[in-house]
Design a protein around this motif. Structure first.
Motif, short mmCIF file in Angstrom:
data_model
loop_
_atom_site.label_atom_id
_atom_site.label_comp_id
_atom_site.label_asym_id
_atom_site.label_seq_id
_atom_site.Cartn_x
_atom_site.Cartn_y
_atom_site.Cartn_z
N VAL A 1 0.86 -1.18 0.00
CA VAL A 1 0.00 0.00 0.00
C VAL A 1 0.90 1.23 0.00
N ILE A 2 0.77 2.07 -1.03
CA ILE A 2 1.57 3.28 -1.17
C ILE A 2 0.61 4.44 -1.40
N HIS A 3 0.70 5.45 -0.54
CA HIS A 3 -0.23 6.60 -0.60
C HIS A 3 -1.68 6.13 -0.62
N GLY A 4 -1.98 5.11 0.19
CA GLY A 4 -3.35 4.64 0.34
C GLY A 4 -3.87 3.79 -0.79
N ARG A 5 -3.01 3.46 -1.76
CA ARG A 5 -3.43 2.67 -2.92
C ARG A 5 -2.67 1.36 -2.95
N ARG A 6 -3.37 0.27 -3.23
CA ARG A 6 -2.75 -1.05 -3.31
C ARG A 6 -2.05 -1.21 -4.65
N HIS A 7 -0.76 -1.62 -4.60
CA HIS A 7 0.03 -1.84 -5.80
C HIS A 7 0.54 -3.28 -5.82
N LEU A 8 0.56 -3.88 -7.01
CA LEU A 8 1.32 -5.09 -7.24
C LEU A 8 2.61 -4.66 -7.95
N LEU A 9 3.74 -4.78 -7.27
CA LEU A 9 5.02 -4.34 -7.82
C LEU A 9 5.72 -5.56 -8.41
N CYS A 10 5.82 -5.57 -9.73
CA CYS A 10 6.36 -6.72 -10.45
C CYS A 10 7.65 -6.31 -11.15
N LEU A 11 8.77 -6.86 -10.69
CA LEU A 11 10.05 -6.61 -11.35
C LEU A 11 10.18 -7.61 -12.49
N MET A 12 9.78 -7.17 -13.68
CA MET A 12 9.80 -8.03 -14.86
C MET A 12 11.21 -8.07 -15.45
N ARG A 13 11.37 -8.79 -16.54
CA ARG A 13 12.66 -8.82 -17.20
C ARG A 13 13.05 -7.43 -17.72
N GLN A 14 12.07 -6.65 -18.20
CA GLN A 14 12.36 -5.31 -18.71
C GLN A 14 12.51 -4.28 -17.59
N GLY A 15 11.86 -4.51 -16.47
CA GLY A 15 11.93 -3.55 -15.38
C GLY A 15 10.71 -3.63 -14.48
N LEU A 16 10.52 -2.58 -13.68
CA LEU A 16 9.46 -2.56 -12.67
C LEU A 16 8.14 -2.09 -13.27
N VAL A 17 7.08 -2.82 -12.92
CA VAL A 17 5.73 -2.44 -13.31
C VAL A 17 4.84 -2.46 -12.07
N SER A 18 4.05 -1.42 -11.90
CA SER A 18 3.02 -1.41 -10.86
C SER A 18 1.67 -1.69 -11.50
N VAL A 19 0.97 -2.68 -10.96
CA VAL A 19 -0.30 -3.11 -11.52
C VAL A 19 -1.39 -2.99 -10.46
N ASN A 20 -2.55 -2.53 -10.87
CA ASN A 20 -3.72 -2.50 -9.99
C ASN A 20 -4.23 -3.93 -9.81
N PRO A 21 -4.25 -4.46 -8.57
CA PRO A 21 -4.64 -5.87 -8.39
C PRO A 21 -6.10 -6.16 -8.74
N THR A 22 -6.93 -5.14 -8.78
CA THR A 22 -8.35 -5.34 -9.07
C THR A 22 -8.60 -5.63 -10.54
N ASN A 23 -7.95 -4.86 -11.42
CA ASN A 23 -8.27 -4.97 -12.84
C ASN A 23 -7.05 -5.14 -13.75
N GLY A 24 -5.85 -5.11 -13.19
CA GLY A 24 -4.64 -5.30 -13.99
C GLY A 24 -4.15 -4.06 -14.70
#
Length: 466
Positions: free
Chosen positions: A226-249
Protein backbone atom coordinates in the motif's frame (compact mmCIF):
# COMPACT_ATOMS: atom_id res chain seq x y z
CA UNK A 1 2.29 -17.21 18.55
CA UNK A 2 1.76 -20.83 19.56
CA UNK A 3 1.08 -23.86 17.38
CA UNK A 4 -1.49 -26.57 18.05
CA UNK A 5 1.33 -28.67 19.45
CA UNK A 6 2.13 -25.89 21.95
CA UNK A 7 5.34 -24.68 20.32
CA UNK A 8 6.24 -21.01 20.24
CA UNK A 9 6.76 -19.44 16.85
CA UNK A 10 5.00 -18.66 13.61
CA UNK A 11 4.41 -20.13 10.19
CA UNK A 12 6.61 -19.57 7.14
CA UNK A 13 3.93 -20.36 4.54
CA UNK A 14 5.30 -18.51 1.51
CA UNK A 15 8.41 -17.32 -0.30
CA UNK A 16 10.51 -14.98 1.91
CA UNK A 17 8.41 -15.76 4.97
CA UNK A 18 5.21 -14.54 6.62
CA UNK A 19 5.90 -10.86 5.76
CA UNK A 20 7.51 -11.60 2.38
CA UNK A 21 10.67 -9.75 3.46
CA UNK A 22 13.01 -12.43 4.91
CA UNK A 23 12.09 -11.57 8.51
CA UNK A 24 10.57 -13.58 11.33
CA UNK A 25 8.82 -12.40 14.48
CA UNK A 26 10.04 -15.36 16.51
CA UNK A 27 11.93 -14.84 19.76
CA UNK A 28 13.65 -17.07 22.31
CA UNK A 29 16.30 -18.26 19.85
CA UNK A 30 19.84 -19.22 20.73
CA UNK A 31 22.14 -16.22 21.10
CA UNK A 32 25.12 -18.30 20.04
CA UNK A 33 25.52 -21.76 18.60
CA UNK A 34 27.81 -24.51 19.82
CA UNK A 35 30.99 -25.09 17.80
CA UNK A 36 29.32 -27.77 15.71
CA UNK A 37 26.06 -25.90 15.36
CA UNK A 38 22.64 -26.05 17.03
CA UNK A 39 20.94 -29.41 17.73
CA UNK A 40 20.16 -31.33 14.56
CA UNK A 41 16.59 -32.61 14.46
CA UNK A 42 16.65 -34.41 11.12
CA UNK A 43 18.02 -34.40 7.62
CA UNK A 44 17.03 -36.28 4.50
CA UNK A 45 17.75 -36.60 0.82
CA UNK A 46 15.43 -34.64 -1.48
CA UNK A 47 15.09 -34.16 -5.20
CA UNK A 48 16.64 -31.32 -7.15
CA UNK A 49 15.42 -27.75 -7.29
CA UNK A 50 15.98 -24.33 -5.77
CA UNK A 51 12.63 -23.65 -4.10
CA UNK A 52 12.40 -23.25 -0.33
CA UNK A 53 10.25 -25.37 1.99
CA UNK A 54 7.02 -23.75 3.19
CA UNK A 55 5.48 -24.40 6.59
CA UNK A 56 2.04 -24.09 8.10
CA UNK A 57 1.56 -25.51 11.58
CA UNK A 58 3.28 -28.88 11.71
CA UNK A 59 3.17 -29.44 7.95
CA UNK A 60 6.12 -28.74 5.65
CA UNK A 61 5.72 -28.71 1.86
CA UNK A 62 8.63 -28.98 -0.58
CA UNK A 63 8.41 -28.84 -4.36
CA UNK A 64 11.27 -30.81 -5.91
CA UNK A 65 12.13 -33.05 -8.82
CA UNK A 66 12.80 -36.79 -8.67
CA UNK A 67 13.77 -38.48 -11.95
CA UNK A 68 11.22 -37.37 -14.56
CA UNK A 69 8.63 -36.04 -12.14
CA UNK A 70 8.09 -32.82 -10.26
CA UNK A 71 6.91 -33.78 -6.78
CA UNK A 72 4.95 -31.65 -4.34
CA UNK A 73 5.62 -33.41 -1.04
CA UNK A 74 4.15 -32.73 2.39
CA UNK A 75 6.16 -33.79 5.43
CA UNK A 76 5.85 -33.69 9.21
CA UNK A 77 7.75 -30.53 10.09
CA UNK A 78 9.41 -32.01 13.17
CA UNK A 79 10.60 -35.29 11.61
CA UNK A 80 10.74 -34.94 7.83
CA UNK A 81 8.50 -37.98 7.35
CA UNK A 82 6.27 -37.95 4.27
CA UNK A 83 2.55 -37.23 4.71
CA UNK A 84 1.49 -37.10 1.05
CA UNK A 85 2.99 -36.67 -2.43
CA UNK A 86 1.60 -35.32 -5.69
CA UNK A 87 3.63 -35.80 -8.87
CA UNK A 88 3.41 -34.99 -12.56
CA UNK A 89 5.83 -35.46 -15.49
CA UNK A 90 8.58 -32.93 -16.14
CA UNK A 91 10.97 -32.84 -19.08
CA UNK A 92 12.70 -29.57 -18.27
CA UNK A 93 16.43 -29.40 -19.03
CA UNK A 94 18.30 -26.32 -17.86
CA UNK A 95 20.15 -24.85 -20.87
CA UNK A 96 23.05 -23.68 -18.68
CA UNK A 97 23.65 -27.06 -17.07
CA UNK A 98 22.17 -26.31 -13.65
CA UNK A 99 19.74 -28.70 -12.02
CA UNK A 100 16.39 -29.41 -13.65
CA UNK A 101 14.12 -29.05 -10.64
CA UNK A 102 11.49 -26.41 -9.83
CA UNK A 103 12.69 -22.95 -8.86
CA UNK A 104 9.57 -21.59 -7.12
CA UNK A 105 8.31 -21.97 -3.55
CA UNK A 106 4.91 -23.32 -2.50
CA UNK A 107 2.29 -20.96 -1.06
CA UNK A 108 0.21 -22.51 1.74
CA UNK A 109 -3.17 -21.31 2.97
CA UNK A 110 -5.38 -22.94 5.60
CA UNK A 111 -6.63 -25.45 3.04
CA UNK A 112 -4.69 -25.04 -0.23
CA UNK A 113 -1.18 -25.42 -1.62
CA UNK A 114 -0.15 -23.54 -4.78
CA UNK A 115 3.00 -24.43 -6.75
CA UNK A 116 4.56 -23.41 -10.08
CA UNK A 117 6.95 -25.77 -11.86
CA UNK A 118 10.07 -25.18 -13.94
CA UNK A 119 8.08 -25.64 -17.19
CA UNK A 120 5.20 -23.45 -16.00
CA UNK A 121 2.78 -26.05 -14.62
CA UNK A 122 0.64 -24.23 -12.04
CA UNK A 123 -1.00 -26.57 -9.53
CA UNK A 124 -3.52 -26.09 -6.72
CA UNK A 125 -3.72 -28.95 -4.19
CA UNK A 126 -5.77 -29.67 -1.11
CA UNK A 127 -3.33 -29.03 1.75
CA UNK A 128 -4.59 -31.80 4.00
CA UNK A 129 -4.56 -34.61 1.41
CA UNK A 130 -2.55 -33.49 -1.62
CA UNK A 131 -5.59 -34.03 -3.85
CA UNK A 132 -5.51 -32.04 -7.10
CA UNK A 133 -8.03 -29.18 -7.08
CA UNK A 134 -7.06 -27.50 -10.38
CA UNK A 135 -4.08 -26.91 -12.62
CA UNK A 136 -3.05 -24.63 -15.48
CA UNK A 137 -0.27 -25.19 -18.00
CA UNK A 138 0.88 -21.59 -18.33
CA UNK A 139 3.22 -22.36 -21.24
CA UNK A 140 0.26 -23.60 -23.29
CA UNK A 141 -2.42 -21.23 -22.00
CA UNK A 142 -0.33 -18.16 -22.87
CA UNK A 143 2.28 -17.53 -25.55
CA UNK A 144 5.33 -17.78 -23.31
CA UNK A 145 8.88 -17.68 -24.72
CA UNK A 146 11.22 -20.20 -23.14
CA UNK A 147 12.86 -18.79 -19.99
CA UNK A 148 16.64 -18.73 -19.62
CA UNK A 149 16.70 -20.63 -16.35
CA UNK A 150 13.27 -22.22 -16.14
CA UNK A 151 10.19 -20.60 -14.62
CA UNK A 152 11.28 -18.97 -11.38
CA UNK A 153 8.82 -16.28 -10.22
CA UNK A 154 6.77 -17.62 -7.30
CA UNK A 155 3.07 -16.66 -7.56
CA UNK A 156 1.56 -14.22 -5.08
CA UNK A 157 -1.80 -14.71 -3.37
CA UNK A 158 -3.59 -11.36 -3.20
CA UNK A 159 -6.96 -11.80 -1.51
CA UNK A 160 -8.94 -14.27 -3.61
CA UNK A 161 -6.62 -13.88 -6.60
CA UNK A 162 -3.44 -15.72 -7.50
CA UNK A 163 -1.02 -13.36 -9.24
CA UNK A 164 1.30 -15.16 -11.66
CA UNK A 165 4.18 -13.72 -13.66
CA UNK A 166 3.31 -15.88 -16.67
CA UNK A 167 5.46 -13.99 -19.18
CA UNK A 168 2.99 -14.34 -22.04
CA UNK A 169 3.18 -12.34 -25.28
CA UNK A 170 2.10 -9.79 -26.18
CA UNK A 171 0.30 -8.48 -23.05
CA UNK A 172 0.11 -11.36 -20.58
CA UNK A 173 3.30 -10.78 -18.64
CA UNK A 174 1.26 -10.90 -15.42
CA UNK A 175 -2.06 -12.68 -15.00
CA UNK A 176 -4.58 -12.90 -12.17
CA UNK A 177 -6.45 -16.16 -11.57
CA UNK A 178 -9.35 -17.04 -9.32
CA UNK A 179 -7.60 -18.84 -6.47
CA UNK A 180 -10.56 -21.20 -6.00
CA UNK A 181 -11.12 -22.25 -9.61
CA UNK A 182 -7.96 -21.26 -11.48
CA UNK A 183 -9.97 -19.28 -14.06
CA UNK A 184 -8.39 -16.18 -15.58
CA UNK A 185 -9.60 -12.83 -14.21
CA UNK A 186 -7.28 -10.43 -16.03
CA UNK A 187 -4.09 -10.32 -18.10
CA UNK A 188 -1.67 -7.40 -18.25
CA UNK A 189 1.89 -6.13 -18.89
CA UNK A 190 3.78 -6.34 -22.15
CA UNK A 191 3.69 -4.43 -25.40
CA UNK A 192 1.12 -1.90 -24.22
CA UNK A 193 3.24 -0.60 -21.35
CA UNK A 194 6.80 -1.14 -22.68
CA UNK A 195 6.32 0.13 -26.24
CA UNK A 196 7.99 3.52 -26.47
CA UNK A 197 9.47 3.49 -22.95
CA UNK A 198 12.85 5.25 -22.79
CA UNK A 199 15.48 2.54 -22.27
CA UNK A 200 17.57 4.49 -19.74
CA UNK A 201 21.11 3.16 -19.47
CA UNK A 202 20.48 0.31 -21.91
CA UNK A 203 22.81 0.27 -24.90
CA UNK A 204 21.38 3.33 -26.66
CA UNK A 205 18.88 5.50 -24.81
CA UNK A 206 15.89 5.64 -27.10
CA UNK A 207 12.20 4.67 -27.04
CA UNK A 208 11.83 0.90 -27.02
CA UNK A 209 10.39 -0.79 -30.11
CA UNK A 210 8.47 -3.94 -29.26
CA UNK A 211 9.45 -6.99 -31.35
CA UNK A 212 6.98 -9.60 -30.13
CA UNK A 213 9.64 -12.13 -29.14
CA UNK A 214 10.70 -10.58 -25.81
CA UNK A 215 10.89 -12.66 -22.67
CA UNK A 216 8.75 -10.82 -20.12
CA UNK A 217 9.01 -12.95 -16.99
CA UNK A 218 11.89 -12.53 -14.56
CA UNK A 219 12.75 -14.58 -11.46
CA UNK A 220 11.50 -12.01 -8.96
CA UNK A 221 8.25 -12.63 -7.12
CA UNK A 222 5.60 -9.87 -7.23
CA UNK A 223 5.30 -7.74 -4.08
CA UNK A 224 2.02 -6.27 -2.82
CA UNK A 225 2.18 -2.94 -0.98
CA UNK A 226 0.00 0.00 0.00
CA UNK A 227 1.57 3.28 -1.17
CA UNK A 228 -0.23 6.60 -0.60
CA UNK A 229 -3.35 4.64 0.34
CA UNK A 230 -3.43 2.67 -2.92
CA UNK A 231 -2.75 -1.05 -3.31
CA UNK A 232 0.03 -1.84 -5.80
CA UNK A 233 1.32 -5.09 -7.24
CA UNK A 234 5.02 -4.34 -7.82
CA UNK A 235 6.36 -6.72 -10.45
CA UNK A 236 10.05 -6.61 -11.35
CA UNK A 237 9.80 -8.03 -14.86
CA UNK A 238 12.66 -8.82 -17.20
CA UNK A 239 12.36 -5.31 -18.71
CA UNK A 240 11.93 -3.55 -15.38
CA UNK A 241 9.46 -2.56 -12.67
CA UNK A 242 5.73 -2.44 -13.31
CA UNK A 243 3.02 -1.41 -10.86
CA UNK A 244 -0.30 -3.11 -11.52
CA UNK A 245 -3.72 -2.50 -9.99
CA UNK A 246 -4.64 -5.87 -8.39
CA UNK A 247 -8.35 -5.34 -9.07
CA UNK A 248 -8.27 -4.97 -12.84
CA UNK A 249 -4.64 -5.30 -13.99
CA UNK A 250 -4.34 -1.69 -15.12
CA UNK A 251 -0.69 -0.58 -15.19
CA UNK A 252 0.04 2.39 -12.91
CA UNK A 253 3.65 2.95 -13.99
CA UNK A 254 6.64 1.27 -15.64
CA UNK A 255 10.38 1.81 -15.02
CA UNK A 256 13.00 0.35 -17.35
CA UNK A 257 15.60 -1.70 -15.42
CA UNK A 258 17.35 -4.22 -17.64
CA UNK A 259 21.01 -5.01 -18.18
CA UNK A 260 22.42 -4.44 -21.64
CA UNK A 261 23.33 -8.15 -21.70
CA UNK A 262 20.77 -10.46 -23.27
CA UNK A 263 21.70 -13.36 -20.96
CA UNK A 264 20.81 -11.49 -17.80
CA UNK A 265 18.10 -11.74 -15.17
CA UNK A 266 16.23 -9.72 -12.57
CA UNK A 267 15.77 -11.98 -9.56
CA UNK A 268 15.71 -9.83 -6.41
CA UNK A 269 12.24 -8.93 -5.16
CA UNK A 270 11.58 -5.20 -4.80
CA UNK A 271 12.15 -3.90 -1.27
CA UNK A 272 9.42 -1.47 -0.22
CA UNK A 273 9.23 0.98 2.68
CA UNK A 274 6.54 3.65 2.72
CA UNK A 275 6.69 5.27 -0.75
CA UNK A 276 10.20 3.99 -1.55
CA UNK A 277 10.99 1.00 -3.78
CA UNK A 278 14.48 -0.50 -4.15
CA UNK A 279 15.60 -2.50 -7.19
CA UNK A 280 18.94 -4.22 -7.76
CA UNK A 281 20.53 -6.66 -10.20
CA UNK A 282 24.01 -8.07 -10.74
CA UNK A 283 24.64 -8.14 -14.47
CA UNK A 284 26.99 -5.67 -16.18
CA UNK A 285 27.05 -3.13 -13.35
CA UNK A 286 23.38 -2.27 -13.53
CA UNK A 287 23.63 -1.90 -9.73
CA UNK A 288 20.68 -0.49 -7.81
CA UNK A 289 18.16 2.32 -7.76
CA UNK A 290 15.85 3.69 -5.08
CA UNK A 291 12.58 5.05 -6.47
CA UNK A 292 9.97 7.23 -4.80
CA UNK A 293 6.34 6.79 -5.84
CA UNK A 294 4.69 10.18 -6.02
CA UNK A 295 1.27 10.80 -4.39
CA UNK A 296 -0.56 10.35 -7.70
CA UNK A 297 0.55 6.69 -7.68
CA UNK A 298 1.47 6.91 -11.35
CA UNK A 299 4.80 8.71 -11.48
CA UNK A 300 8.26 8.05 -10.03
CA UNK A 301 11.40 9.90 -9.16
CA UNK A 302 14.89 8.52 -8.57
CA UNK A 303 16.15 9.09 -5.03
CA UNK A 304 19.58 7.60 -5.80
CA UNK A 305 21.11 5.32 -8.37
CA UNK A 306 24.46 3.54 -8.24
CA UNK A 307 26.16 3.70 -10.60
CA UNK A 308 24.75 7.04 -11.65
CA UNK A 309 25.44 6.15 -15.28
CA UNK A 310 24.82 2.55 -16.35
CA UNK A 311 27.65 1.35 -18.64
CA UNK A 312 26.45 0.75 -22.18
CA UNK A 313 29.75 -0.41 -23.74
CA UNK A 314 32.40 -2.90 -22.71
CA UNK A 315 34.90 -0.06 -22.25
CA UNK A 316 32.52 1.75 -19.91
CA UNK A 317 31.86 -1.52 -18.10
CA UNK A 318 35.57 -2.08 -17.44
CA UNK A 319 35.86 1.46 -16.10
CA UNK A 320 32.90 1.15 -13.73
CA UNK A 321 33.88 -0.24 -10.31
CA UNK A 322 31.74 -2.71 -8.35
CA UNK A 323 28.73 -1.09 -6.71
CA UNK A 324 27.49 -1.49 -3.10
CA UNK A 325 24.40 -3.33 -4.31
CA UNK A 326 24.62 -5.71 -7.26
CA UNK A 327 22.22 -8.34 -6.01
CA UNK A 328 22.10 -11.57 -7.99
CA UNK A 329 19.20 -13.51 -6.49
CA UNK A 330 18.83 -13.03 -2.73
CA UNK A 331 16.46 -10.31 -1.50
CA UNK A 332 18.14 -7.98 1.05
CA UNK A 333 16.99 -7.68 4.65
CA UNK A 334 15.91 -4.14 5.55
CA UNK A 335 16.28 -3.38 9.26
CA UNK A 336 16.39 -0.04 11.07
CA UNK A 337 17.09 1.85 7.87
CA UNK A 338 19.89 -0.41 6.61
CA UNK A 339 20.05 -3.14 3.99
CA UNK A 340 21.99 -6.36 4.55
CA UNK A 341 22.69 -8.07 1.25
CA UNK A 342 25.07 -10.24 -0.69
CA UNK A 343 26.32 -8.35 -3.71
CA UNK A 344 28.06 -9.75 -6.78
CA UNK A 345 27.22 -11.77 -9.86
CA UNK A 346 29.73 -14.62 -9.42
CA UNK A 347 31.64 -16.22 -6.59
CA UNK A 348 34.86 -14.24 -7.21
CA UNK A 349 33.19 -10.84 -6.70
CA UNK A 350 30.82 -11.75 -3.85
CA UNK A 351 30.58 -9.39 -0.88
CA UNK A 352 28.36 -9.22 2.20
CA UNK A 353 27.41 -5.54 2.43
CA UNK A 354 25.53 -3.17 4.69
CA UNK A 355 24.05 -0.21 2.80
CA UNK A 356 22.03 2.74 4.05
CA UNK A 357 18.60 2.40 2.44
CA UNK A 358 17.73 6.05 1.82
CA UNK A 359 21.15 7.13 0.54
CA UNK A 360 22.81 4.04 -0.98
CA UNK A 361 25.89 4.70 1.17
CA UNK A 362 28.07 1.65 1.84
CA UNK A 363 28.46 1.20 5.60
CA UNK A 364 30.67 -1.88 5.57
CA UNK A 365 31.67 -4.70 3.28
CA UNK A 366 32.86 -8.18 4.07
CA UNK A 367 34.78 -9.82 1.25
CA UNK A 368 33.41 -13.28 0.41
CA UNK A 369 35.46 -14.11 -2.68
CA UNK A 370 36.06 -17.72 -3.62
CA UNK A 371 36.82 -19.80 -6.69
CA UNK A 372 34.55 -19.20 -9.64
CA UNK A 373 32.07 -22.01 -10.24
CA UNK A 374 33.23 -24.32 -7.42
CA UNK A 375 32.69 -28.07 -7.85
CA UNK A 376 29.18 -29.34 -7.16
CA UNK A 377 28.82 -30.41 -3.54
CA UNK A 378 32.01 -28.65 -2.41
CA UNK A 379 32.32 -26.84 0.91
CA UNK A 380 34.42 -23.72 1.45
CA UNK A 381 35.29 -21.39 4.35
CA UNK A 382 33.47 -18.27 3.06
CA UNK A 383 29.80 -17.50 2.43
CA UNK A 384 30.25 -16.66 -1.25
CA UNK A 385 26.93 -15.41 -2.59
CA UNK A 386 24.84 -16.16 0.45
CA UNK A 387 21.33 -15.50 1.70
CA UNK A 388 20.15 -14.15 5.04
CA UNK A 389 17.04 -13.77 7.18
CA UNK A 390 16.40 -11.68 10.30
CA UNK A 391 15.00 -13.23 13.47
CA UNK A 392 15.17 -12.33 17.17
CA UNK A 393 17.56 -9.47 16.51
CA UNK A 394 20.04 -11.63 14.60
CA UNK A 395 20.93 -12.19 10.96
CA UNK A 396 21.06 -15.88 10.07
CA UNK A 397 23.26 -16.32 7.02
CA UNK A 398 23.64 -19.35 4.75
CA UNK A 399 26.53 -19.44 2.31
CA UNK A 400 26.29 -21.22 -1.02
CA UNK A 401 28.81 -23.82 0.16
CA UNK A 402 26.81 -24.67 3.29
CA UNK A 403 28.50 -22.36 5.80
CA UNK A 404 25.94 -21.16 8.37
CA UNK A 405 26.57 -18.02 10.39
CA UNK A 406 24.97 -15.56 12.76
CA UNK A 407 25.61 -11.81 12.55
CA UNK A 408 24.65 -8.82 14.62
CA UNK A 409 22.61 -6.44 12.42
CA UNK A 410 24.63 -3.26 12.90
CA UNK A 411 25.73 -0.55 10.46
CA UNK A 412 28.92 -0.02 12.47
CA UNK A 413 30.79 -3.16 11.43
CA UNK A 414 30.37 -6.71 10.15
CA UNK A 415 30.11 -8.58 13.43
CA UNK A 416 29.94 -12.36 13.06
CA UNK A 417 28.73 -13.92 16.31
CA UNK A 418 29.38 -17.53 15.33
CA UNK A 419 29.51 -19.85 12.32
CA UNK A 420 30.04 -23.47 11.32
CA UNK A 421 29.99 -25.68 8.25
CA UNK A 422 26.79 -27.70 7.90
CA UNK A 423 28.28 -31.12 7.21
CA UNK A 424 25.29 -32.33 5.20
CA UNK A 425 25.33 -29.40 2.76
CA UNK A 426 27.58 -28.26 -0.06
CA UNK A 427 27.52 -26.09 -3.16
CA UNK A 428 25.04 -24.97 -4.40
CA UNK A 429 22.96 -23.77 -1.44
CA UNK A 430 20.98 -21.07 -3.25
CA UNK A 431 17.86 -21.32 -1.11
CA UNK A 432 17.51 -18.86 1.77
CA UNK A 433 17.06 -20.22 5.32
CA UNK A 434 13.52 -20.84 6.55
CA UNK A 435 12.46 -20.45 10.20
CA UNK A 436 9.26 -21.76 11.77
CA UNK A 437 8.35 -22.88 15.31
CA UNK A 438 11.97 -22.34 16.42
CA UNK A 439 13.23 -24.76 13.80
CA UNK A 440 15.63 -23.72 11.06
CA UNK A 441 15.36 -25.44 7.66
CA UNK A 442 18.23 -25.36 5.16
CA UNK A 443 18.29 -26.76 1.66
CA UNK A 444 20.95 -27.66 -0.88
CA UNK A 445 20.29 -29.21 -4.29
CA UNK A 446 19.91 -32.68 -2.79
CA UNK A 447 19.38 -32.43 0.99
CA UNK A 448 17.00 -30.82 3.47
CA UNK A 449 18.26 -30.20 7.03
CA UNK A 450 16.38 -29.14 10.16
CA UNK A 451 17.96 -27.62 13.32
CA UNK A 452 16.45 -26.68 16.66
CA UNK A 453 17.11 -23.01 17.54
CA UNK A 454 15.20 -22.61 20.82
CA UNK A 455 17.24 -21.28 23.76
CA UNK A 456 15.74 -23.86 26.06
CA UNK A 457 14.62 -27.22 24.77
CA UNK A 458 11.47 -27.73 26.79
CA UNK A 459 11.00 -31.13 25.31
CA UNK A 460 9.00 -30.45 22.20
CA UNK A 461 7.77 -34.01 21.86
CA UNK A 462 7.03 -33.45 18.15
CA UNK A 463 10.56 -32.21 17.52
CA UNK A 464 11.99 -35.45 16.21
CA UNK A 465 15.16 -37.28 17.16
CA UNK A 466 18.25 -35.62 18.59
Amino acid sequence: MRSAAGQEGEDWPRFLGPRANNTSGETGLLDQWPTNGPPLLWDRAVGTGYGAPSLRGELLVLHHRVADEEIVEAMVAGTGKTVWRHGYPSHFIDPYGYNNGPRCTAWLTSNRCYTLGAEGMLVCLDLATGRLVWQRDTAKDWRVPEAFFGVGSTPLLEGDRLIVMAGGQPNSGVVALDAVTGKTIWESVGRRNWQGVLTTGWRVEKPYEWTGVEKLASYATPVAAVIHGRRHLLCLMRQGLVSVNPTNGVVNFSYWFQSMANDSVNAMCPVVQDDLVLLSAAYYRIGAVLLRVKPDGRTLEEVWRAPAQIPTTMTALRNTPPQPLEVHWNTPVLSQGYLYAFSGRDEPDAQFNCVEFKTGRLMWSRDEKWAKHPPHGSQFPVYGRGSCILADGKLIVLGEGGKLGMFKPSPEKAEEICSFQVSQLGYACWTAPVLSRQRLYLRSEDRLVCFRLAKEDKGSRSGGPR
